[in-house]
Design a protein around this motif. Structure first.
Motif, PDB file in Angstrom:
ATOM      1  N   VAL A 116      13.189  58.781  45.608  1.00 50.67           N
ATOM      2  CA  VAL A 116      13.197  59.998  46.379  1.00 50.67           C
ATOM      3  C   VAL A 116      14.171  60.517  47.042  1.00 50.67           C
ATOM      4  CG1 VAL A 116      11.568  60.773  48.337  1.00 50.67           C
ATOM      5  CG2 VAL A 116      10.656  59.255  46.499  1.00 50.67           C
ATOM      6  N   GLN A 117      14.919  59.780  47.606  1.00 50.76           N
ATOM      7  CA  GLN A 117      16.251  60.296  48.391  1.00 50.76           C
ATOM      8  C   GLN A 117      17.247  60.803  47.490  1.00 50.76           C
ATOM      9  OE1 GLN A 117      18.256  56.971  50.958  1.00 50.76           O
ATOM     10  NE2 GLN A 117      20.011  58.656  51.545  1.00 50.76           N
ATOM     11  N   THR A 118      17.320  60.007  46.376  1.00 49.06           N
ATOM     12  CA  THR A 118      18.170  60.643  45.125  1.00 49.06           C
ATOM     13  C   THR A 118      17.900  62.145  44.972  1.00 49.06           C
ATOM     14  OG1 THR A 118      19.007  58.334  44.432  1.00 49.06           O
ATOM     15  CG2 THR A 118      19.538  60.191  43.075  1.00 49.06           C
ATOM     16  N   VAL A 119      16.795  62.113  44.497  1.00 47.35           N
ATOM     17  CA  VAL A 119      16.411  63.697  43.916  1.00 47.35           C
ATOM     18  C   VAL A 119      16.594  64.752  44.950  1.00 47.35           C
ATOM     19  CG1 VAL A 119      14.027  64.831  43.395  1.00 47.35           C
ATOM     20  CG2 VAL A 119      14.430  62.586  42.220  1.00 47.35           C
ATOM     21  N   PHE A 120      16.008  64.092  46.175  1.00 47.88           N
ATOM     22  CA  PHE A 120      16.063  65.414  47.206  1.00 47.88           C
ATOM     23  C   PHE A 120      17.361  65.627  47.771  1.00 47.88           C
ATOM     24  CE2 PHE A 120      11.411  64.502  47.185  1.00 47.88           C
ATOM     25  CZ  PHE A 120      11.037  65.944  46.994  1.00 47.88           C
ATOM     26  N   THR A 121      18.266  64.601  47.595  1.00 46.70           N
ATOM     27  CA  THR A 121      19.698  65.054  48.122  1.00 46.70           C
ATOM     28  C   THR A 121      20.351  65.714  47.103  1.00 46.70           C
ATOM     29  OG1 THR A 121      20.027  62.623  49.303  1.00 46.70           O
ATOM     30  CG2 THR A 121      21.908  63.707  48.423  1.00 46.70           C
ATOM     31  N   ALA A 122      19.932  65.231  45.662  1.00 43.90           N
ATOM     32  CA  ALA A 122      20.419  66.200  44.699  1.00 43.90           C
ATOM     33  C   ALA A 122      20.171  67.581  44.721  1.00 43.90           C
ATOM     34  CB  ALA A 122      20.277  65.476  43.237  1.00 43.90           C
ATOM     35  N   ALA A 123      18.842  67.919  45.138  1.00 45.63           N
ATOM     36  CA  ALA A 123      18.344  69.076  45.308  1.00 45.63           C
ATOM     37  C   ALA A 123      19.093  69.979  46.416  1.00 45.63           C
ATOM     38  CB  ALA A 123      16.834  69.191  45.725  1.00 45.63           C
ATOM     39  N   THR A 128      29.561  70.896  48.682  1.00 47.34           N
ATOM     40  CA  THR A 128      28.810  70.641  47.469  1.00 47.34           C
ATOM     41  C   THR A 128      29.254  69.445  46.672  1.00 47.34           C
ATOM     42  OG1 THR A 128      28.414  73.094  47.149  1.00 47.34           O
ATOM     43  CG2 THR A 128      27.909  71.472  45.384  1.00 47.34           C
ATOM     44  N   VAL A 129      30.576  69.256  46.567  1.00 41.43           N
ATOM     45  CA  VAL A 129      31.210  68.148  46.049  1.00 41.43           C
ATOM     46  C   VAL A 129      30.788  66.768  46.751  1.00 41.43           C
ATOM     47  CG1 VAL A 129      33.255  66.946  45.465  1.00 41.43           C
ATOM     48  CG2 VAL A 129      33.133  69.197  44.917  1.00 41.43           C
ATOM     49  N   ALA A 130      30.753  66.808  48.226  1.00 40.95           N
ATOM     50  CA  ALA A 130      30.510  65.506  48.812  1.00 40.95           C
ATOM     51  C   ALA A 130      29.140  65.322  48.889  1.00 40.95           C
ATOM     52  CB  ALA A 130      30.883  65.915  50.594  1.00 40.95           C
ATOM     53  N   ILE A 131      28.100  66.350  48.602  1.00 46.83           N
ATOM     54  CA  ILE A 131      26.751  66.221  48.507  1.00 46.83           C
ATOM     55  C   ILE A 131      26.494  65.482  47.204  1.00 46.83           C
ATOM     56  CG2 ILE A 131      24.656  67.224  48.181  1.00 46.83           C
ATOM     57  CD1 ILE A 131      25.379  69.302  50.130  1.00 46.83           C
ATOM     58  N   ALA A 132      27.335  65.763  46.112  1.00 48.83           N
ATOM     59  CA  ALA A 132      27.086  65.094  45.089  1.00 48.83           C
ATOM     60  C   ALA A 132      27.573  63.687  44.981  1.00 48.83           C
ATOM     61  CB  ALA A 132      27.810  65.892  43.790  1.00 48.83           C
ATOM     62  N   VAL A 133      28.617  63.418  45.796  1.00 53.88           N
ATOM     63  CA  VAL A 133      28.879  62.036  45.839  1.00 53.88           C
ATOM     64  C   VAL A 133      28.128  61.369  46.526  1.00 53.88           C
ATOM     65  CG1 VAL A 133      30.892  60.457  47.119  1.00 53.88           C
ATOM     66  CG2 VAL A 133      31.474  62.499  45.886  1.00 53.88           C
ATOM     67  N   ALA A 146      24.880  61.654  46.901  1.00 52.60           N
ATOM     68  CA  ALA A 146      23.499  61.522  45.966  1.00 52.60           C
ATOM     69  C   ALA A 146      23.828  60.469  44.935  1.00 52.60           C
ATOM     70  CB  ALA A 146      23.134  62.729  45.092  1.00 52.60           C
ATOM     71  N   ALA A 147      25.337  60.216  44.530  1.00 52.26           N
ATOM     72  CA  ALA A 147      25.759  59.250  43.630  1.00 52.26           C
ATOM     73  C   ALA A 147      25.372  57.674  44.309  1.00 52.26           C
ATOM     74  CB  ALA A 147      26.991  59.511  43.156  1.00 52.26           C
ATOM     75  N   LEU A 148      25.985  57.773  45.601  1.00 56.33           N
ATOM     76  CA  LEU A 148      25.843  56.528  46.346  1.00 56.33           C
ATOM     77  C   LEU A 148      24.225  56.144  46.409  1.00 56.33           C
ATOM     78  CD1 LEU A 148      28.592  57.264  49.147  1.00 56.33           C
ATOM     79  CD2 LEU A 148      28.666  55.503  47.176  1.00 56.33           C
ATOM     80  N   VAL A 149      23.560  57.051  46.634  1.00 59.31           N
ATOM     81  CA  VAL A 149      22.166  56.675  46.773  1.00 59.31           C
ATOM     82  C   VAL A 149      21.595  56.131  45.468  1.00 59.31           C
ATOM     83  CG1 VAL A 149      19.854  57.391  47.241  1.00 59.31           C
ATOM     84  CG2 VAL A 149      21.688  58.685  48.422  1.00 59.31           C
ATOM     85  N   LEU A 150      22.118  56.553  44.414  1.00 59.83           N
ATOM     86  CA  LEU A 150      21.626  56.358  43.097  1.00 59.83           C
ATOM     87  C   LEU A 150      22.018  54.523  42.923  1.00 59.83           C
ATOM     88  CD1 LEU A 150      19.962  56.909  40.439  1.00 59.83           C
ATOM     89  CD2 LEU A 150      22.284  58.023  39.776  1.00 59.83           C
ATOM     90  N   LEU A 151      23.403  54.575  43.284  1.00 60.18           N
ATOM     91  CA  LEU A 151      24.106  53.303  43.300  1.00 60.18           C
ATOM     92  C   LEU A 151      23.009  52.014  43.875  1.00 60.18           C
ATOM     93  CD1 LEU A 151      26.321  51.262  42.544  1.00 60.18           C
ATOM     94  CD2 LEU A 151      27.314  52.066  44.754  1.00 60.18           C
ATOM     95  N   GLY A 152      22.624  52.413  44.960  1.00 58.91           N
ATOM     96  CA  GLY A 152      21.520  51.484  45.698  1.00 58.91           C
ATOM     97  C   GLY A 152      20.451  51.231  44.839  1.00 58.91           C
ATOM     98  N   VAL A 153      19.819  52.295  44.248  1.00 56.01           N
ATOM     99  CA  VAL A 153      18.658  52.091  43.179  1.00 56.01           C
ATOM    100  C   VAL A 153      18.959  51.148  42.027  1.00 56.01           C
ATOM    101  CG1 VAL A 153      16.917  53.268  41.667  1.00 56.01           C
ATOM    102  CG2 VAL A 153      17.595  54.427  43.746  1.00 56.01           C
ATOM    103  N   VAL A 154      20.234  51.353  41.704  1.00 52.43           N
ATOM    104  CA  VAL A 154      20.487  50.349  40.393  1.00 52.43           C
ATOM    105  C   VAL A 154      20.564  48.933  41.096  1.00 52.43           C
ATOM    106  CG1 VAL A 154      22.656  49.930  38.781  1.00 52.43           C
ATOM    107  CG2 VAL A 154      21.826  52.196  39.405  1.00 52.43           C
ATOM    108  N   ILE A 155      21.235  48.751  42.334  1.00 54.47           N
ATOM    109  CA  ILE A 155      21.376  47.404  42.881  1.00 54.47           C
ATOM    110  C   ILE A 155      20.149  46.804  43.061  1.00 54.47           C
ATOM    111  CG2 ILE A 155      22.169  46.264  45.029  1.00 54.47           C
ATOM    112  CD1 ILE A 155      24.442  48.248  45.493  1.00 54.47           C
TER     113      ILE A 155
END
Length: 504
Positions: free
Chosen positions: A376-383, A473-478, A480-489
């Motif tokens: 959920v956090q990844t999706v809405f951060t990416a938005a 915008t670039v930092a927001i993408a980074v 979101a990627a960190l949140v997604l890394l947490g999902v993978v972990i």
């Protein structure tokens, strides 16, 4: 006429003078199935304990952000050079993050209740000194003392919370409320700092702590029971020194990277020194008889990966507040007060997430809460990558995205707290909560410098509105990627049975 005794038929009940109504026999019970245990409930005393600890933890979280909006006013009032303003925040962050693990063990030695009350007293005194400061040196000394108080009070308060509530639904509920208030406190600090600075003075950002700290110090002794391990551990002084100095070096390097870029000499020196000292800490812990952090505990999946997820959760959400503050002020032209108030929706989202997280964990599992919250956090951060430069459209996207992102982030934070402190005996709760508090403090401290460094690198020194918008915008993408890394972990590394993630 004589009477004869009539023997009743076999199995029949003899009638008495007073007839009794026939009762249906109770259904047979299954001896193999134990009676269900009554659901645990919060007693009046536990509610009072929870209230005292939560008030203190909320105030500690507020202190991380309450001065951010007030920095320019403090600089003007006390004569800080523009380049030195960062030290008002950095001096606090360095001590709050660097000494957390050390004071967590001190709490095990002298008693968590004692160090909790003493650190809140120090926080109140240092806040009073900071509010009355007339020179930069006095104010910075007060901020260092506030950081030390926070480093001592946070793990002690969390350890008192976990040892006061038995593992299971009650502890999950307590940790859920605690996590919600901690995250909401960080957001509320930004709002409160703007309101106090605009309506009264920046000094009230310090003074507001004094009555709260005084109330906790007066009430806590009668409410909270002392908590310490049955066997008092010895202090691993070499380990304490190396981990504290290593964390100080790491946090210093990150703050310098955020201010001057990753190639800055001070940033590189701090990061390298921190890495070397932390490596030395691990070597020391392998050899001492009573290590500060036993490697068997640090090697548990719940402890190691739970704390990694916690650090990522705090890095991403607190730094997102920083990025959106830049966006609201530099791109949309909001005032500091209006920008701060805009984060009220995020605060509501974190409170909602903290309240529903224990229910999600109870009905599914801790691992499910970690994964679902991260998604959920990844999706809405990416938005938020779609944010433009038109105020109406931007706010129509930003407000719901930060609300639902806050809900997801709080699911992760509560899941992290439960994961990192479950399955451990009370004598290890000081260590477990010290590690969890350290992950939290480092996450809060590291997030803004990391994202600031990304923005700085992406703008290549340009200060135009379009360049800053691109960097954000670039930092927001980074982010979101960190949140997604947490999902993978959470998905990959907490799936093994016995990790402590319920139902995993």
């Amino acid at each position: 006429m004589s009477t004869t005794n009539v023997r009743p038929e076999s199995g029949a009940e003899p009638k008495s003078a007073t007839a009794r109504p026939h009762r249906r026999p109770a259904p047979p019970t299954d001896p193999q199935r134990p009676a269900p245990a009554p659901a645990p409930r919060l007693t009046g005393r536990l509610k009072l304990v929870l209230a005292v600890l939560l008030v203190a933890q909320f105030m500690l979280a507020v202190d991380f952000s309450i001065l951010n909006v007030a920095l320019p006013a403090i600089g003007d009032g006390l004569g800080f050079a523009l380049s030195d303003l960062q030290w008002i925040a950095t001096s606090f962050a360095l001590t709050a993050a660097g000494f957390t693990l050390f004071f967590g063990r001190i709490g095990d030695l002298i008693g968590r209740k004692r160090i909790f009350i003493g650190s809140l007293a120090l926080l109140g005194i240092s806040s009073l000194v900071g509010g009355l400061a007339t020179t930069p040196e006095v104010l910075l000394a007060a901020r260092v003392a506030q950081g030390l108080a926070t480093a001592a009070a946070t793990p002690a308060g969390l350890a008192l919370l976990t040892t006061s509530f038995p593992e299971g639904p009650l502890r999950q509920k307590a940790l859920g409320i605690n996590g919600a208030l901690m995250s909401a406190g960080f957001t509320a600090g930004a709002i409160l700092g703007g309101v106090l600075t605009d309506l009264l003075s920046w000094r009230w950002a310090f003074f507001v702590n004094v009555p709260v700290a005084l109330a906790v110090v007066l009430v806590a002794p009668a409410v909270i029971k002392e908590s310490r391990p049955a066997v008092r551990p010895k202090l691993d002084l070499p380990g304490a020194l190396t981990v504290t100095l290593g964390l100080l070096g790491l946090v210093y390097g990150l703050t310098q990277a955020g201010e001057h870029g990753w190639t800055s000499g001070h940033a590189l020196a701090g990061l390298v020194a921190g890495a070397v000292l932390l490596a030395a800490f691990l070597l020391i812990e392998r050899r001492v008889a009573e290590p500060l952090v036993p490697l068997r505990t640090l090697g548990r999946r719940t402890v190691a990966w739970g704390n990694a997820l916690g650090a990522l959760a705090f890095i991403t959400e607190t730094s997102l507040v920083y990025l959106l503050t830049l966006y609201l002020q530099k791109t949309l032209g909001f005032s500091p007060l209006t920008a701060g108030v805009s984060f009220g929706v995020l605060g509501v989202g974190t409170v909602v997430g903290g309240l529903i997280a224990p229910r999600v964990i109870a009905r599914t599992s801790t691992r499910t809460a970690l994964i679902a919250g991260g998604v959920v956090q990844t999706v809405f951060t990416a938005a938020l990558l779609l944010l433009g430069t038109t105020t109406g459209a931007a706010m129509a996207l930003l407000l719901p995205a930060t609300f639902f992102g806050g809900v997801g982030n709080m699911l992760v934070i509560v899941g992290f707290m439960v994961t990192a402190t479950s399955g451990l005996p009370d004598e290890e709760q000081g260590l477990a909560t010290g590690l969890a508090s350290m992950s939290q403090q480092i996450g809060i401290t590291m997030g803004t410098p990391i994202m600031s460094a990304v923005v700085t690198a992406s703008t290549a020194g340009a200060v135009s509105a379009s360049a800053i918008h691109h960097g954000i915008t670039v930092a927001i993408a980074v982010n979101a990627a960190l949140v997604l890394l947490g999902v993978v972990i959470a998905t990959v590394l907490l799936r093994a049975k016995g990790t402590g993630a319920q139902g995993a």
